[in-house]
Motif scaffolding. Structure first.
Motif, PDB file in Angstrom:
ATOM      1  N   SER A   1       8.221   2.573   3.273  1.00  0.00           N
ATOM      2  CA  SER A   1       7.160   1.884   2.456  1.00  0.00           C
ATOM      3  C   SER A   1       6.467   0.971   3.098  1.00  0.00           C
ATOM      4  CB  SER A   1       7.660   1.331   1.167  1.00  0.00           C
ATOM      5  OG  SER A   1       8.737   0.508   1.329  1.00  0.00           O
ATOM      6  N   MET A   2       7.041  -0.066   4.220  1.00  0.00           N
ATOM      7  CA  MET A   2       6.516  -1.010   4.871  1.00  0.00           C
ATOM      8  C   MET A   2       5.618  -0.346   5.799  1.00  0.00           C
ATOM      9  SD  MET A   2       9.072  -4.139   5.644  1.00  0.00           S
ATOM     10  CE  MET A   2      10.693  -3.213   5.978  1.00  0.00           C
ATOM     11  N   LEU A   3       6.373   0.917   6.707  1.00  0.00           N
ATOM     12  CA  LEU A   3       5.399   1.545   7.618  1.00  0.00           C
ATOM     13  C   LEU A   3       4.172   2.334   6.769  1.00  0.00           C
ATOM     14  CD1 LEU A   3       8.001   3.570   9.660  1.00  0.00           C
ATOM     15  CD2 LEU A   3       6.521   1.449  10.343  1.00  0.00           C
ATOM     16  N   GLU A   4       4.224   2.528   5.810  1.00  0.00           N
ATOM     17  CA  GLU A   4       3.052   3.076   5.032  1.00  0.00           C
ATOM     18  C   GLU A   4       2.073   2.040   4.701  1.00  0.00           C
ATOM     19  OE1 GLU A   4       0.206   5.595   3.422  1.00  0.00           O
ATOM     20  OE2 GLU A   4       1.783   6.015   4.606  1.00  0.00           O
ATOM     21  N   THR A   5       2.477   0.834   4.528  1.00  0.00           N
ATOM     22  CA  THR A   5       1.438  -0.428   4.216  1.00  0.00           C
ATOM     23  C   THR A   5       0.903  -0.474   5.345  1.00  0.00           C
ATOM     24  OG1 THR A   5       2.644  -1.177   2.505  1.00  0.00           O
ATOM     25  CG2 THR A   5       1.450  -2.655   3.669  1.00  0.00           C
TER      26      THR A   5
ATOM     27  N   VAL B   1      -6.015  -9.744   7.840  1.00  0.00           N
ATOM     28  CA  VAL B   1      -4.781  -9.555   6.712  1.00  0.00           C
ATOM     29  C   VAL B   1      -3.933 -10.750   6.862  1.00  0.00           C
ATOM     30  CG1 VAL B   1      -2.905  -7.729   6.278  1.00  0.00           C
ATOM     31  CG2 VAL B   1      -5.216  -7.016   7.134  1.00  0.00           C
ATOM     32  N   PHE B   2      -3.378 -11.165   5.537  1.00  0.00           N
ATOM     33  CA  PHE B   2      -2.243 -12.130   5.619  1.00  0.00           C
ATOM     34  C   PHE B   2      -0.989 -11.288   5.139  1.00  0.00           C
ATOM     35  CE2 PHE B   2       0.110 -15.126   3.260  1.00  0.00           C
ATOM     36  CZ  PHE B   2       0.186 -16.142   4.124  1.00  0.00           C
ATOM     37  N   MET B   3       0.049 -11.562   5.966  1.00  0.00           N
ATOM     38  CA  MET B   3       1.485 -10.713   5.497  1.00  0.00           C
ATOM     39  C   MET B   3       2.393 -11.970   5.100  1.00  0.00           C
ATOM     40  SD  MET B   3       0.751  -7.343   6.301  1.00  0.00           S
ATOM     41  CE  MET B   3       2.445  -6.773   6.208  1.00  0.00           C
ATOM     42  N   GLN B   4       2.980 -11.601   4.227  1.00  0.00           N
ATOM     43  CA  GLN B   4       4.183 -12.692   3.979  1.00  0.00           C
ATOM     44  C   GLN B   4       5.514 -11.768   3.456  1.00  0.00           C
ATOM     45  OE1 GLN B   4       2.765 -15.286   0.627  1.00  0.00           O
ATOM     46  NE2 GLN B   4       1.783 -13.575  -0.285  1.00  0.00           N
ATOM     47  N   VAL B   5       6.389 -12.474   3.671  1.00  0.00           N
ATOM     48  CA  VAL B   5       7.942 -11.949   3.277  1.00  0.00           C
ATOM     49  C   VAL B   5       8.328 -12.637   2.187  1.00  0.00           C
ATOM     50  CG1 VAL B   5      10.026 -11.226   4.108  1.00  0.00           C
ATOM     51  CG2 VAL B   5       8.139 -10.987   5.820  1.00  0.00           C
TER      52      VAL B   5
ATOM     53  N   PHE C   1      -0.573  -9.073   1.638  1.00  0.00           N
ATOM     54  CA  PHE C   1       0.590  -8.298   1.600  1.00  0.00           C
ATOM     55  C   PHE C   1       1.652  -9.009   1.612  1.00  0.00           C
ATOM     56  CE2 PHE C   1      -3.103  -5.827   3.048  1.00  0.00           C
ATOM     57  CZ  PHE C   1      -2.948  -4.570   2.319  1.00  0.00           C
ATOM     58  N   LEU C   2       2.793  -8.533   0.628  1.00  0.00           N
ATOM     59  CA  LEU C   2       3.924  -9.039   0.504  1.00  0.00           C
ATOM     60  C   LEU C   2       4.795  -7.976   0.689  1.00  0.00           C
ATOM     61  CD1 LEU C   2       5.815 -11.349  -0.864  1.00  0.00           C
ATOM     62  CD2 LEU C   2       5.137 -10.366  -3.013  1.00  0.00           C
ATOM     63  N   LEU C   3       5.765  -8.259   1.890  1.00  0.00           N
ATOM     64  CA  LEU C   3       6.914  -7.190   2.185  1.00  0.00           C
ATOM     65  C   LEU C   3       7.992  -7.875   1.619  1.00  0.00           C
ATOM     66  CD1 LEU C   3       5.647  -6.941   5.874  1.00  0.00           C
ATOM     67  CD2 LEU C   3       5.214  -5.482   3.823  1.00  0.00           C
ATOM     68  N   GLY C   4       8.863  -6.865   1.353  1.00  0.00           N
ATOM     69  CA  GLY C   4      10.574  -6.992   1.349  1.00  0.00           C
ATOM     70  C   GLY C   4      10.466  -7.185  -0.503  1.00  0.00           C
ATOM     71  N   GLY C   5       9.777  -6.603  -1.228  1.00  0.00           N
ATOM     72  CA  GLY C   5      10.060  -6.784  -2.586  1.00  0.00           C
ATOM     73  C   GLY C   5      11.070  -5.609  -3.155  1.00  0.00           C
ATOM     74  N   PRO C   6      11.472  -5.834  -4.328  1.00  0.00           N
ATOM     75  CA  PRO C   6      12.374  -4.699  -4.726  1.00  0.00           C
ATOM     76  C   PRO C   6      12.154  -3.286  -4.624  1.00  0.00           C
ATOM     77  CG  PRO C   6      11.665  -6.278  -6.576  1.00  0.00           C
ATOM     78  CD  PRO C   6      10.753  -6.372  -5.398  1.00  0.00           C
ATOM     79  N   GLY C   7      13.252  -2.551  -3.797  1.00  0.00           N
ATOM     80  CA  GLY C   7      13.003  -1.328  -3.454  1.00  0.00           C
ATOM     81  C   GLY C   7      12.314  -1.080  -2.252  1.00  0.00           C
ATOM     82  N   GLU C   8      11.877  -2.088  -1.427  1.00  0.00           N
ATOM     83  CA  GLU C   8      11.198  -1.929  -0.335  1.00  0.00           C
ATOM     84  C   GLU C   8      12.006  -1.048   0.762  1.00  0.00           C
ATOM     85  OE1 GLU C   8       7.790  -1.926   1.236  1.00  0.00           O
ATOM     86  OE2 GLU C   8       7.705  -3.979   0.918  1.00  0.00           O
ATOM     87  N   THR C   9      11.493   0.009   1.397  1.00  0.00           N
ATOM     88  CA  THR C   9      11.980   0.525   2.503  1.00  0.00           C
ATOM     89  C   THR C   9      11.303   0.640   3.969  1.00  0.00           C
ATOM     90  OG1 THR C   9      11.134   2.595   1.844  1.00  0.00           O
ATOM     91  CG2 THR C   9      13.011   2.064   0.810  1.00  0.00           C
ATOM     92  N   LYS C  10      11.897   0.930   4.810  1.00  0.00           N
ATOM     93  CA  LYS C  10      11.289   1.053   6.180  1.00  0.00           C
ATOM     94  C   LYS C  10      10.095   1.902   6.086  1.00  0.00           C
ATOM     95  CE  LYS C  10      11.755   2.142  10.951  1.00  0.00           C
ATOM     96  NZ  LYS C  10      12.716   2.872  12.172  1.00  0.00           N
TER      97      LYS C  10
ATOM     98  N   ALA D   1       0.944  -1.058   0.038  1.00  0.00           N
ATOM     99  CA  ALA D   1       0.068   0.066   0.052  1.00  0.00           C
ATOM    100  C   ALA D   1       1.055   1.554   0.084  1.00  0.00           C
ATOM    101  CB  ALA D   1      -0.899  -0.002   1.238  1.00  0.00           C
ATOM    102  N   HIS D   2       1.822   1.302  -0.924  1.00  0.00           N
ATOM    103  CA  HIS D   2       2.754   2.471  -1.116  1.00  0.00           C
ATOM    104  C   HIS D   2       2.915   2.627  -2.646  1.00  0.00           C
ATOM    105  CE1 HIS D   2       6.725   4.185  -1.431  1.00  0.00           C
ATOM    106  NE2 HIS D   2       6.377   4.675  -0.373  1.00  0.00           N
TER     107      HIS D   2
END
Length: 184
Positions: free
Chosen positions: A162-166, A180-184, A151-160, A111-112
């Motif tokens: 962008s994760m906080l915004e998600t 909500v289902f979160m995966q890395v 949601f999928l965290l840690g993709g190309p260009g992910e930053t702290k 969500a960024h």
């Protein structure tokens, strides 16, 4: 049931366009409805899941498909795991509800705005927020349809940031009753 094959989206992590092709090949809506009616007769009350990569894309086809399913006038239990935030409408929500959908999995992944572009998701934060609005409309109408947000965290260009915004989006914008289902 699969109503269409192929996916026109080019998400960086997804292999469906390679496996099924990058353009949609659709069954006639009436044929899909007949398949659903047959399944319903063979196993009454069983949930029927649409396994299309993107259930609601293209939207016009999806609406025609839902009209064909609604015309069956059966007490169906329908699911989909491929709801894309790019195209949605109140009409779509209403028809899904009337057709018998009880579960939807929506996969924004992030969500960024920058991460949506990095993942080449094919939709914007504005479109994602419209999905939330339409989901909230369903709830306000008393719909029992359940939604799971993935949601999928840690993709190309992910930053702290962008994760906080998600995380902020999940906490403040997704309806409280939705898991909500979160995966890395």
């Amino acid at each position: 049931v699969q109503s269409r094959r192929g996916c026109a989206f080019e998400c960086t992590y997804c292999n469906y366009p390679i496996i099924e092709g990058g353009s949609y090949r659709r069954k006639p809506p009436r044929q899909v409805a007949e398949e659903i009616a047959l399944m319903h007769r063979e196993v009454p009350g069983a949930a029927i899941e649409f396994v299309d990569n993107t259930f609601n894309v293209p939207l016009r086809y999806c609406l025609e498909l839902l009209d064909a399913v609604i015309a069956l006038d059966l007490d169906l239990v329908l699911h989909t795991g491929g709801f894309n935030p790019k195209v949605t409408s109140i009409e779509l929500m209403d028809k899904m509800n009337r057709a018998g959908f009880t579960q939807v999995m929506i996969t924004p992944e992030v969500a960024h705005e920058g991460m949506l572009q990095n993942l080449r998701k094919g939709f914007t934060m504005k479109q994602l927020r419209r999905s939330v609005e339409h989901r909230s409309w369903l709830i306000s109408q008393g719909s029992k349809m359940e939604w799971l947000w993935v949601f999928l965290l840690g993709g190309p260009g992910e930053t702290k940031e962008s994760m906080l915004e998600t995380f902020r989006f999940i906490r403040e914008e997704i309806p409280e009753r939705d898991p909500v289902f979160m995966q890395v």
